[in-house]
Structures are given as structure tokens and as C-alpha cells.
Design a protein around this motif. Structure first.
Motif, PDB file in Angstrom:
ATOM      1  N   THR A   9       0.834  -1.205   0.000  1.00  0.00           N
ATOM      2  CA  THR A   9       0.000   0.000   0.000  1.00  0.00           C
ATOM      3  C   THR A   9       0.871   1.258   0.000  1.00  0.00           C
ATOM      4  O   THR A   9       0.606   2.213  -0.737  1.00  0.00           O
ATOM      5  CB  THR A   9      -0.943  -0.002   1.219  1.00  0.00           C
ATOM      6  OG1 THR A   9      -1.782  -1.164   1.159  1.00  0.00           O
ATOM      7  CG2 THR A   9      -1.815   1.236   1.245  1.00  0.00           C
ATOM      8  N   ILE A  10       1.930   1.245   0.809  1.00  0.00           N
ATOM      9  CA  ILE A  10       2.856   2.385   0.826  1.00  0.00           C
ATOM     10  C   ILE A  10       3.544   2.523  -0.529  1.00  0.00           C
ATOM     11  O   ILE A  10       3.690   3.629  -1.062  1.00  0.00           O
ATOM     12  CB  ILE A  10       3.898   2.221   1.944  1.00  0.00           C
ATOM     13  CG1 ILE A  10       3.218   2.256   3.321  1.00  0.00           C
ATOM     14  CG2 ILE A  10       4.961   3.317   1.861  1.00  0.00           C
ATOM     15  CD1 ILE A  10       4.132   1.855   4.463  1.00  0.00           C
ATOM     16  N   ALA A  11       3.957   1.388  -1.100  1.00  0.00           N
ATOM     17  CA  ALA A  11       4.628   1.410  -2.401  1.00  0.00           C
ATOM     18  C   ALA A  11       3.713   1.980  -3.480  1.00  0.00           C
ATOM     19  O   ALA A  11       4.150   2.756  -4.342  1.00  0.00           O
ATOM     20  CB  ALA A  11       5.090   0.007  -2.781  1.00  0.00           C
ATOM     21  N   LEU A  30      -7.665   5.859  -5.954  1.00  0.00           N
ATOM     22  CA  LEU A  30      -8.402   4.831  -5.211  1.00  0.00           C
ATOM     23  C   LEU A  30      -8.565   3.565  -6.046  1.00  0.00           C
ATOM     24  O   LEU A  30      -8.460   2.449  -5.521  1.00  0.00           O
ATOM     25  CB  LEU A  30      -9.767   5.372  -4.783  1.00  0.00           C
ATOM     26  CG  LEU A  30      -9.735   6.488  -3.729  1.00  0.00           C
ATOM     27  CD1 LEU A  30     -11.126   7.067  -3.530  1.00  0.00           C
ATOM     28  CD2 LEU A  30      -9.183   5.971  -2.397  1.00  0.00           C
ATOM     29  N   LEU A  31      -8.805   3.729  -7.346  1.00  0.00           N
ATOM     30  CA  LEU A  31      -8.932   2.562  -8.220  1.00  0.00           C
ATOM     31  C   LEU A  31      -7.607   1.813  -8.320  1.00  0.00           C
ATOM     32  O   LEU A  31      -7.580   0.573  -8.355  1.00  0.00           O
ATOM     33  CB  LEU A  31      -9.402   3.000  -9.607  1.00  0.00           C
ATOM     34  CG  LEU A  31      -9.639   1.872 -10.615  1.00  0.00           C
ATOM     35  CD1 LEU A  31     -10.696   0.895 -10.096  1.00  0.00           C
ATOM     36  CD2 LEU A  31     -10.047   2.439 -11.971  1.00  0.00           C
ATOM     37  N   SER A  32      -6.504   2.553  -8.351  1.00  0.00           N
ATOM     38  CA  SER A  32      -5.184   1.914  -8.395  1.00  0.00           C
ATOM     39  C   SER A  32      -4.943   1.065  -7.158  1.00  0.00           C
ATOM     40  O   SER A  32      -4.446  -0.068  -7.249  1.00  0.00           O
ATOM     41  CB  SER A  32      -4.089   2.981  -8.515  1.00  0.00           C
ATOM     42  OG  SER A  32      -4.210   3.727  -9.705  1.00  0.00           O
ATOM     43  N   PHE A  33      -5.302   1.602  -5.995  1.00  0.00           N
ATOM     44  CA  PHE A  33      -5.181   0.824  -4.761  1.00  0.00           C
ATOM     45  C   PHE A  33      -6.065  -0.415  -4.810  1.00  0.00           C
ATOM     46  O   PHE A  33      -5.635  -1.517  -4.445  1.00  0.00           O
ATOM     47  CB  PHE A  33      -5.568   1.684  -3.547  1.00  0.00           C
ATOM     48  CG  PHE A  33      -4.492   2.615  -3.072  1.00  0.00           C
ATOM     49  CD1 PHE A  33      -3.309   2.122  -2.539  1.00  0.00           C
ATOM     50  CD2 PHE A  33      -4.656   3.991  -3.163  1.00  0.00           C
ATOM     51  CE1 PHE A  33      -2.309   2.974  -2.097  1.00  0.00           C
ATOM     52  CE2 PHE A  33      -3.662   4.857  -2.721  1.00  0.00           C
ATOM     53  CZ  PHE A  33      -2.487   4.348  -2.188  1.00  0.00           C
ATOM     54  N   PHE A  34      -7.300  -0.245  -5.259  1.00  0.00           N
ATOM     55  CA  PHE A  34      -8.239  -1.373  -5.297  1.00  0.00           C
ATOM     56  C   PHE A  34      -7.727  -2.491  -6.199  1.00  0.00           C
ATOM     57  O   PHE A  34      -7.742  -3.669  -5.818  1.00  0.00           O
ATOM     58  CB  PHE A  34      -9.614  -0.892  -5.781  1.00  0.00           C
ATOM     59  CG  PHE A  34     -10.590  -2.007  -6.010  1.00  0.00           C
ATOM     60  CD1 PHE A  34     -11.191  -2.665  -4.938  1.00  0.00           C
ATOM     61  CD2 PHE A  34     -10.898  -2.426  -7.300  1.00  0.00           C
ATOM     62  CE1 PHE A  34     -12.081  -3.713  -5.143  1.00  0.00           C
ATOM     63  CE2 PHE A  34     -11.781  -3.469  -7.521  1.00  0.00           C
ATOM     64  CZ  PHE A  34     -12.375  -4.104  -6.438  1.00  0.00           C
ATOM     65  N   LEU A  35      -7.279  -2.135  -7.408  1.00  0.00           N
ATOM     66  CA  LEU A  35      -6.783  -3.150  -8.335  1.00  0.00           C
ATOM     67  C   LEU A  35      -5.530  -3.828  -7.798  1.00  0.00           C
ATOM     68  O   LEU A  35      -5.336  -5.038  -7.971  1.00  0.00           O
ATOM     69  CB  LEU A  35      -6.510  -2.521  -9.698  1.00  0.00           C
ATOM     70  CG  LEU A  35      -7.735  -2.025 -10.473  1.00  0.00           C
ATOM     71  CD1 LEU A  35      -7.316  -1.356 -11.774  1.00  0.00           C
ATOM     72  CD2 LEU A  35      -8.709  -3.163 -10.750  1.00  0.00           C
ATOM     73  N   MET A  36      -4.662  -3.050  -7.152  1.00  0.00           N
ATOM     74  CA  MET A  36      -3.458  -3.623  -6.556  1.00  0.00           C
ATOM     75  C   MET A  36      -3.828  -4.610  -5.452  1.00  0.00           C
ATOM     76  O   MET A  36      -3.301  -5.719  -5.393  1.00  0.00           O
ATOM     77  CB  MET A  36      -2.564  -2.504  -6.018  1.00  0.00           C
ATOM     78  CG  MET A  36      -1.233  -2.958  -5.452  1.00  0.00           C
ATOM     79  SD  MET A  36      -1.314  -3.405  -3.696  1.00  0.00           S
ATOM     80  CE  MET A  36      -1.638  -1.817  -2.952  1.00  0.00           C
ATOM     81  N   TRP A  37      -4.751  -4.230  -4.555  1.00  0.00           N
ATOM     82  CA  TRP A  37      -5.187  -5.123  -3.482  1.00  0.00           C
ATOM     83  C   TRP A  37      -5.843  -6.383  -4.046  1.00  0.00           C
ATOM     84  O   TRP A  37      -5.713  -7.466  -3.483  1.00  0.00           O
ATOM     85  CB  TRP A  37      -6.158  -4.403  -2.553  1.00  0.00           C
ATOM     86  CG  TRP A  37      -5.536  -3.349  -1.692  1.00  0.00           C
ATOM     87  CD1 TRP A  37      -4.267  -3.343  -1.179  1.00  0.00           C
ATOM     88  CD2 TRP A  37      -6.145  -2.130  -1.246  1.00  0.00           C
ATOM     89  NE1 TRP A  37      -4.047  -2.203  -0.439  1.00  0.00           N
ATOM     90  CE2 TRP A  37      -5.175  -1.440  -0.460  1.00  0.00           C
ATOM     91  CE3 TRP A  37      -7.398  -1.552  -1.432  1.00  0.00           C
ATOM     92  CZ2 TRP A  37      -5.447  -0.208   0.145  1.00  0.00           C
ATOM     93  CZ3 TRP A  37      -7.664  -0.320  -0.840  1.00  0.00           C
ATOM     94  CH2 TRP A  37      -6.702   0.338  -0.063  1.00  0.00           C
ATOM     95  N   LEU A  38      -6.558  -6.230  -5.161  1.00  0.00           N
ATOM     96  CA  LEU A  38      -7.227  -7.356  -5.789  1.00  0.00           C
ATOM     97  C   LEU A  38      -6.220  -8.434  -6.182  1.00  0.00           C
ATOM     98  O   LEU A  38      -6.460  -9.636  -6.016  1.00  0.00           O
ATOM     99  CB  LEU A  38      -7.991  -6.866  -7.023  1.00  0.00           C
ATOM    100  CG  LEU A  38      -9.133  -7.720  -7.574  1.00  0.00           C
ATOM    101  CD1 LEU A  38     -10.225  -7.913  -6.536  1.00  0.00           C
ATOM    102  CD2 LEU A  38      -9.704  -7.068  -8.832  1.00  0.00           C
TER     103      LEU A  38
END
Length: 263
Positions: free
Chosen positions: A35-37, A55-63
């Protein structure tokens, strides 16, 4: 220098401790680091983490990041990869709907950044949860650190020919070779005490792939920083830069090992 050493010792001890503990504490650490990265790479691109694109970038990364043991989409009757692919087409369609105020380049950045960070840290976790995952993960970390050290000292003492000056002016061909050599020395000693593979041939291939891919991962992040004209990816680790600065090699190595069926 003193601050750099203190930060390195404390952060290193905490990191190794959580790697050893494994399970949920280790998973939470990986999610936090990823998340920090992602925040760091968004900052390079000058995208607000709280914008729709951020926010979408975080969501896709977490996915891509979070293991199935902790989160699935069975209730949607689809896999996380299927949802990720669906969002790719939604982003592409959005470039048309917004008449290119949200461009193809921005869509590509969101997708590529989430894959780069999400899969990198995902396969870090994947490796830790294998039956021999702890010993294997330590082996990979030691090989990456050995490559970095060997490249640094060989480059300083023997380096004459530049490896890729447009990307990283200080790196040399002699340094890159020195990194591979030290990785082989340390790696072969390691497997004498902790046998991991059923053949010496596979050990050699594994060490070579980790050392070469690790150096490529470092160059990838150097290219990224040079493109966005930043010195460090962040300041979360005083004296060491950001999370991407510390994990650039590892998050490139892990998916490569998986694709080569070496983990």
C-alpha cells in the motif's frame, strides 16, 4: 550515515521477525508495504491517492495482492483475476466516455502500476506460505542482498564500462558480473546447509535467475524514477528512501521465479 544504520537495523530486524512469524502478521506487513509502495508510485505520477484514479489503483493492486485464503469473490461467482480483467475493459471504455480527459496513458499507468506492485508482493507472500517457504524466501533475500553487495564492491573497485548510463549512470558491467559471482558463492554455501532443490543444475539456474532478475528490477525502478525526475521513491525509511527503493529487486524477482516454475 548513523541514521541510515539505525534505520536499517531496526527495520531489518522487524521485517525478518515478521517473515519468520508468517501467517496473518506477515500478510498484514505485506499489505502495508504494498500500500505504501502504491502511494509512492502515485506520488511520482502526481496522482492524489484520494482521487478516483488513485483509489482505483489501490483497489486493483489489493485485488491482485491479497491471497485467496483471506479474500475471494465466490459470492460474485468470479475470480479476482476475472474482475481485474473486467476493470481493464472498463478503464478502456472510460477513455471514450470522458473523450480522452482520462487517457489511454492514464489507464495504462493504473493497470501496470497495480500489476507491478500487486503481483510482486503477492508472490512474496505466496512463496512464504509454501511448505519450505521460509527457507526458500530467506534464500531469495540472501541472493538479492548478495547481488547488491557484490555489484557495489565490484563496481567501485573494478568498474570501468557503464552498464546502462541512460538509466543508472553509476552501474557498471563489472559490477553486474561481480553481483552474480557473489550470489553464486553465497548461494552455493547456503544450499550446503539448507538443501532446497533435488539437483545442482536447478540450484544454478535458480541463483542465476534471481541475481539477473534482481538487477533488472533495480534498473526498472531506476528507469521509473528517472522518468518522473525523482531521487527516491519516498522517505518512509530515513536514509534509505522509500519502500520501492528497498523492495524493487524482490518484487521483480518473485513473479519471474513463478513464471519460470522455480517456486
Amino acid at each position: 550515515m548513523k541514521q541510515r544504520i539505525i534505520t536499517g537495523v531496526i527495520a531489518g530486524a522487524g521485517f525478518i521477525g515478521l517473515v519468520v512469524i508468517g501467517n496473518l502478521p506477515f500478510t498484514l506487513l505485506m499489505i502495508a508495504l504494498a500500500t505504501i509502495a502504491m502511494g509512492e508510485i502515485l506520488k511520482m505520477k502526481q496522482i492524489s491517492p484520494f482521487s478516483i484514479q488513485g483509489l482505483l489503483s489501490f483497489f486493483l493492486m489489493w485485488l491482485l495482492l491479497i491471497p485467496d485464503m483471506y479474500f475471494t469473490l465466490d459470492w460474485l461467482h468470479m475470480t479476482k483475476m476475472e474482475l481485474f480483467l473486467l476493470f481493464i475493459f472498463i478503464l478502456l471504455a472510460f477513455t471514450v466516455i470522458t473523450k480522452n480527459s482520462f487517457s489511454f496513458d492514464e489507464a495504462g499507468f493504473t493497470i501496470l502500476a497495480s500489476v507491478y506492485i500487486g503481483l510482486g508482493f503477492h508472490y512474496f507472500m505466496y512463496t512464504r506460505f509454501l511448505d519450505d517457504g521460509l527457507a526458500l524466501l530467506f534464500f531469495i533475500i540472501i541472493l538479492v542482498w548478495s547481488t547488491d553487495s557484490g555489484a557495489y564492491f565490484a563496481g567501485r573497485s573494478l568498474g570501468k564500462r557503464k552498464l546502462w548510463p541512460e538509466i543508472s549512470p553509476k552501474k557498471t558491467i563489472e559490477g553486474a558480473i561481480g553481483g552474480i559471482v557473489l550470489a553464486f558463492i553465497i548461494g552455493i554455501v547456503y544450499v550446503q546447509f539448507v538443501p532446497l532443490f533435488d539437483s545442482f543444475y536447478k540450484t544454478i539456474i535458480f541463483i542465476l535467475v534471481v541475481s539477473v532478475a534482481g538487477q533488472m528490477g533495480d534498473l526498472v525502478e531506476s528507469a521509473l524514477k528517472r522518468h518522473y525526475s525523482v531521487k527516491d521513491s519516498g522517505q518512509v525509511l530515513p536514509g534509505h528512501g522509500g519502500i520501492l527503493d528497498r523492495f524493487d529487486s524482490l518484487i521483480f524477482v518473485m513473479p519471474v521465479l513463478f513464471l519460470f516454475a522455480l517456486i
